[in-house]
Design a protein around this motif. Structure first.
Motif, mmCIF file in Angstrom:
data_model
loop_
_atom_site.group_PDB
_atom_site.id
_atom_site.type_symbol
_atom_site.label_atom_id
_atom_site.label_comp_id
_atom_site.label_asym_id
_atom_site.label_seq_id
_atom_site.Cartn_x
_atom_site.Cartn_y
_atom_site.Cartn_z
ATOM 1 N N LEU A 88 -6.629 3.287 -6.710
ATOM 2 C CA LEU A 88 -5.642 3.932 -5.842
ATOM 3 C C LEU A 88 -4.652 4.788 -6.623
ATOM 4 C CD1 LEU A 88 -4.687 1.202 -3.201
ATOM 5 C CD2 LEU A 88 -6.501 2.917 -3.127
ATOM 6 N N ILE A 93 -9.986 11.352 -5.000
ATOM 7 C CA ILE A 93 -10.822 10.221 -4.597
ATOM 8 C C ILE A 93 -12.255 10.682 -4.349
ATOM 9 C CG2 ILE A 93 -11.270 8.614 -2.692
ATOM 10 C CD1 ILE A 93 -8.264 8.118 -2.546
ATOM 11 N N ARG A 145 -4.627 13.814 -3.320
ATOM 12 C CA ARG A 145 -5.069 12.425 -3.472
ATOM 13 C C ARG A 145 -6.474 12.269 -2.899
ATOM 14 N NH1 ARG A 145 -5.026 7.123 -1.370
ATOM 15 N NH2 ARG A 145 -4.583 7.788 0.762
ATOM 16 N N GLU A 184 -8.158 0.102 0.883
ATOM 17 C CA GLU A 184 -6.936 0.342 0.107
ATOM 18 C C GLU A 184 -6.087 -0.920 -0.003
ATOM 19 O OE1 GLU A 184 -4.781 3.835 1.194
ATOM 20 O OE2 GLU A 184 -6.486 5.173 0.814
ATOM 21 N N GLN A 239 -7.732 -2.889 -2.757
ATOM 22 C CA GLN A 239 -7.675 -2.193 -4.039
ATOM 23 C C GLN A 239 -6.265 -2.154 -4.627
ATOM 24 O OE1 GLN A 239 -10.795 -2.065 -5.263
ATOM 25 N NE2 GLN A 239 -10.581 0.054 -5.890
ATOM 26 N N SER A 240 -5.264 -2.405 -3.804
ATOM 27 C CA SER A 240 -3.885 -2.338 -4.286
ATOM 28 C C SER A 240 -3.658 -3.324 -5.425
ATOM 29 C CB SER A 240 -2.906 -2.639 -3.149
ATOM 30 O OG SER A 240 -1.578 -2.736 -3.653
ATOM 31 N N SER A 299 1.593 1.975 -4.201
ATOM 32 C CA SER A 299 0.289 1.641 -4.780
ATOM 33 C C SER A 299 -0.409 2.873 -5.355
ATOM 34 C CB SER A 299 -0.610 0.978 -3.729
ATOM 35 O OG SER A 299 -0.903 1.863 -2.676
ATOM 36 N N PHE A 300 -0.004 4.069 -4.898
ATOM 37 C CA PHE A 300 -0.596 5.306 -5.424
ATOM 38 C C PHE A 300 0.064 5.742 -6.731
ATOM 39 C CE2 PHE A 300 -0.979 6.577 -0.674
ATOM 40 C CZ PHE A 300 -1.991 5.657 -0.504
ATOM 41 N N THR A 338 0.861 -1.189 0.000
ATOM 42 C CA THR A 338 0.000 0.000 0.000
ATOM 43 C C THR A 338 0.902 1.245 0.000
ATOM 44 O OG1 THR A 338 -0.142 -0.039 2.426
ATOM 45 C CG2 THR A 338 -1.836 -1.237 1.209
#
Length: 253
Positions: A176, A163, A159, A94, A97-98, A30-31, A26
């Motif tokens: 993400l 979202i 971020r 999260e 979702q990663s 991951s972002f 994460t």
């Protein structure tokens, strides 16, 4: 690196006498915002191998952590993580979702993904990311300290903002990756350019000027109130306690 992370997780399994059901990277990786100095944030869900411990007076360990060098690993027991999921916890959202998955128990992962997609409260997630955006905005308005620290704060602001816009505009759970969010949400080009500049500066470990920061503040603060009103209209989510109990019982068997 992925093999290294999996190896460390397998070591933890043996050391703590547990089985990992789900693990993923994460945080900034991951972002899509990692730099050469970024830590590897690994989060996982596990179940104790000694099932009798769940029926004992002394409850089993609910959180396992391991930190060393650039690795920050933290895991939640099956029961603790399930209670968090009932509340539409964003950290668990999260994790699932990663896209950088390390370990997945196929049946558990499939059922949890379906439950999160069908039942998670978009309103709860909206309130969380709005609080995150607001808290970081307040920090930016109160202090004018290190620009490097300020840049990380700006990343959290933008971020969270993207979202929120994604959930409100598309009515679904967001990805993400900040770059995917930028492509999918509808925002004016000036703001998009400013957000892109912040994200690229984070990746390159650059600085932004105080003047640029002030301009960004005035723009994003102007959007805060309208976002707050839109969150109240988001879907509340569905109950999933029965399904989670069934899944837990299946795993314990």
């Amino acid at each position: 690196m992925k093999e290294n992370l999996i190896s460390r997780l397998r070591y933890l399994e043996k050391k703590e006498d547990m089985t990992i059901l789900m693990a993923a990277v994460t945080g900034s990786h991951s972002f899509g915002l990692s730099s050469g100095q970024s830590d590897y944030d690994v989060r996982f869900i596990y179940v104790h191998n000694d099932k009798r411990s769940y029926l004992s007076l002394s409850q089993p360990v609910e959180v396992i952590q391991m930190k060393e060098d650039l690795f920050d690993m933290e895991g939640w027991d099956l029961f603790k993580s399930s209670r968090l999921i009932l509340k539409s916890n964003p950290a668990l959202f999260e994790l699932f979702q990663s896209r950088i998955k390390l370990i997945t128990h196929p049946d558990y992962f499939r059922k949890m993904n379906r439950l999160i997609a069908d039942c998670y409260s978009k309103k709860a997630l909206g309130h969380h990311y709005y609080r995150m955006m607001s808290t970081n905005l307040q920090q930016l308005t109160k202090t004018r300290g290190s620009e490097r620290k300020e840049l990380k704060t700006w990343v959290q602001v933008y971020r969270s903002y993207l979202i929120l816009e994604y959930i409100i505009q598309l009515g679904s759970l967001p990805p993400l990756s900040v770059w995917e969010l930028l492509d999918l949400v509808s925002i004016d080009q000036e703001l998009k350019a400013r957000i892109t500049r912040i994200f690229k500066a984070k990746q390159m470990e650059e600085y932004i000027s105080n003047n640029e920061s002030e301009k960004n503040l005035s723009i994003i603060e102007g959007k805060s109130l309208s976002l707050k009103k839109e969150i109240t209209r988001l879907h509340q989510g569905k109950k999933m306690e029965t399904e989670l109990n069934e899944l837990i019982w299946t795993i314990l068997e």
